[in-house]
Scaffold this active site. Structure first.
Site, PDB file in Angstrom:
ATOM      1  N   ASP A 205     -14.060  18.755 -17.956  1.00 37.01           N
ATOM      2  CA  ASP A 205     -14.608  19.565 -19.711  1.00 37.01           C
ATOM      3  C   ASP A 205     -14.427  20.640 -19.139  1.00 37.01           C
ATOM      4  O   ASP A 205     -14.887  21.818 -20.479  1.00 37.01           O
ATOM      5  CB  ASP A 205     -16.108  18.857 -20.003  1.00 37.01           C
ATOM      6  CG  ASP A 205     -16.083  19.560 -21.113  1.00 37.01           C
ATOM      7  OD1 ASP A 205     -15.295  19.072 -22.171  1.00 37.01           O
ATOM      8  OD2 ASP A 205     -17.453  19.533 -21.652  1.00 37.01           O
ATOM      9  N   SER A 229     -16.903  20.993 -27.906  1.00 33.12           N
ATOM     10  CA  SER A 229     -15.925  19.732 -27.765  1.00 33.12           C
ATOM     11  C   SER A 229     -16.402  18.918 -28.586  1.00 33.12           C
ATOM     12  O   SER A 229     -17.571  18.464 -29.493  1.00 33.12           O
ATOM     13  CB  SER A 229     -16.047  18.720 -26.457  1.00 33.12           C
ATOM     14  OG  SER A 229     -15.666  20.388 -25.016  1.00 33.12           O
ATOM     15  N   GLN A 279      -8.779  15.994 -24.990  1.00 33.33           N
ATOM     16  CA  GLN A 279      -9.645  16.263 -26.475  1.00 33.33           C
ATOM     17  C   GLN A 279      -9.514  17.121 -27.310  1.00 33.33           C
ATOM     18  O   GLN A 279      -8.246  17.517 -27.013  1.00 33.33           O
ATOM     19  CB  GLN A 279     -10.067  17.097 -24.924  1.00 33.33           C
ATOM     20  CG  GLN A 279     -11.757  17.339 -25.613  1.00 33.33           C
ATOM     21  CD  GLN A 279     -12.805  18.657 -24.447  1.00 33.33           C
ATOM     22  OE1 GLN A 279     -12.342  19.782 -24.495  1.00 33.33           O
ATOM     23  NE2 GLN A 279     -13.803  18.074 -23.702  1.00 33.33           N
TER      24      GLN A 279
END
Length: 289
Positions: A205, A229, A279
């Site tokens: 991440d 996110s 993502q």
């Protein structure tokens, strides 16, 4: 014993089992406004893995971030054993905080078996030992940042990063949506593939959605930028160690509608493609007064 920052991260991923399919994880304030998304991903994967036969390893993870997490409260992970077939197992995980879901996640596991193989080649980039570690901001500029950002930038985490193409986050120049980052855990840990997958989920991440900001001359330090996110997907292809250098090669094919899409390929230093990520994130420029 591992370094304290590594031991703290290992503790974060080692969940407390409350019931057969119910787990509790603690949160760590790393200077972000809310719980770091990688923490929730790593813990959700850890919870799912504890309900699966040890011979079955996670090969994919798909999650949606539903709400911002509270760094001052633990997170409960409820696991649904959706399916256990001959070769594959599927789990659904809901991360719950203050009675509300903050993440929905699906994880698929597979028994190891042989098959056809191919991969894209690793980009030709300098090795990590040929790159300088990130440099701290000048003291006078650091002092003018919000306290939360000071903690984020001043805190040493469990992973170290080395950028092939560093940039000035305070004065970011516009450039193509592509970046390469070497990373590894700061200390050696045991050999468990389950642990190394959870560690990679945590680290994946970092830097990913930021790739979508590169063409626009903005960064996470831009005051009017709101970034978060929205989802996260991972595929695990080959064995790896999170405590050895891995290359995160990220690109962003599109940004529109206040959202950006980023993709990542994770390579071992000998060129094996060990994992892939994708993502979508919120990238919203708010009007300044």
């Amino acid at each position: 014993m591992p370094l304290p920052v590594v031991a703290e991260l290992l503790d974060l991923l080692a969940l407390e089992r409350l019931e057969d399919n119910l787990f509790r994880g603690q949160s760590r304030d790393i200077g972000t406004r809310y719980v770091f998304g990688g923490q929730v991903l790593g813990q959700a994967l850890s919870a799912a893995q504890q309900t699966v036969n040890g011979e079955r390893q996670a090969h994919s993870l798909h999650g949606y971030f539903l709400r911002a997490g509270d760094v001052d409260a633990p997170i409960v992970y409820s696991v649904e054993r959706a399916r256990d077939g001959h070769s594959f197992s599927a789990r659904r995980v809901v991360a719950i905080q203050h009675g509300q879901p903050i993440l929905n996640c699906a994880v698929s596991f597979q028994v190891a078996e042989p098959g056809v193989e191919h991969q894209l080649s690793m980009p030709a980039v300098p090795m990590p030992e040929d790159l300088a570690p990130p440099q701290p901001l000048p003291a006078e500029e650091f002092a003018h940042l919000p306290v939360k950002l000071q903690r984020w930038l001043g805190m040493q985490g469990g992973f170290e990063f080395r950028h092939v193409w560093p940039r000035d986050e305070l004065r970011p120049a516009k450039r193509p949506p592509l970046q390469h980052v070497w990373f590894r855990l700061r200390d050696r840990v045991d050999d468990s593939p389950v642990l190394h997958r959870a560690l990679l989920a945590y680290a994946s991440d970092f830097h990913l959605i930021g790739t979508a900001t590169l063409p626009h001359g903005i960064s996470y330090l831009t005051p009017e930028l709101q970034m978060a996110s929205l989802d996260h997907a991972m595929w695990f292809h080959r064995p790896f160690r999170a405590d050895e250098w891995l290359l995160y090669s990220c690109d962003s094919p599109s940004a529109s509608g206040a959202r950006g899409l980023a993709r990542g390929s994770v390579y071992s230093r000998d060129g094996r493609l060990v994992a892939s990520t994708a993502q979508e994130g919120l990238i919203r420029l708010r009007a300044t007064e």
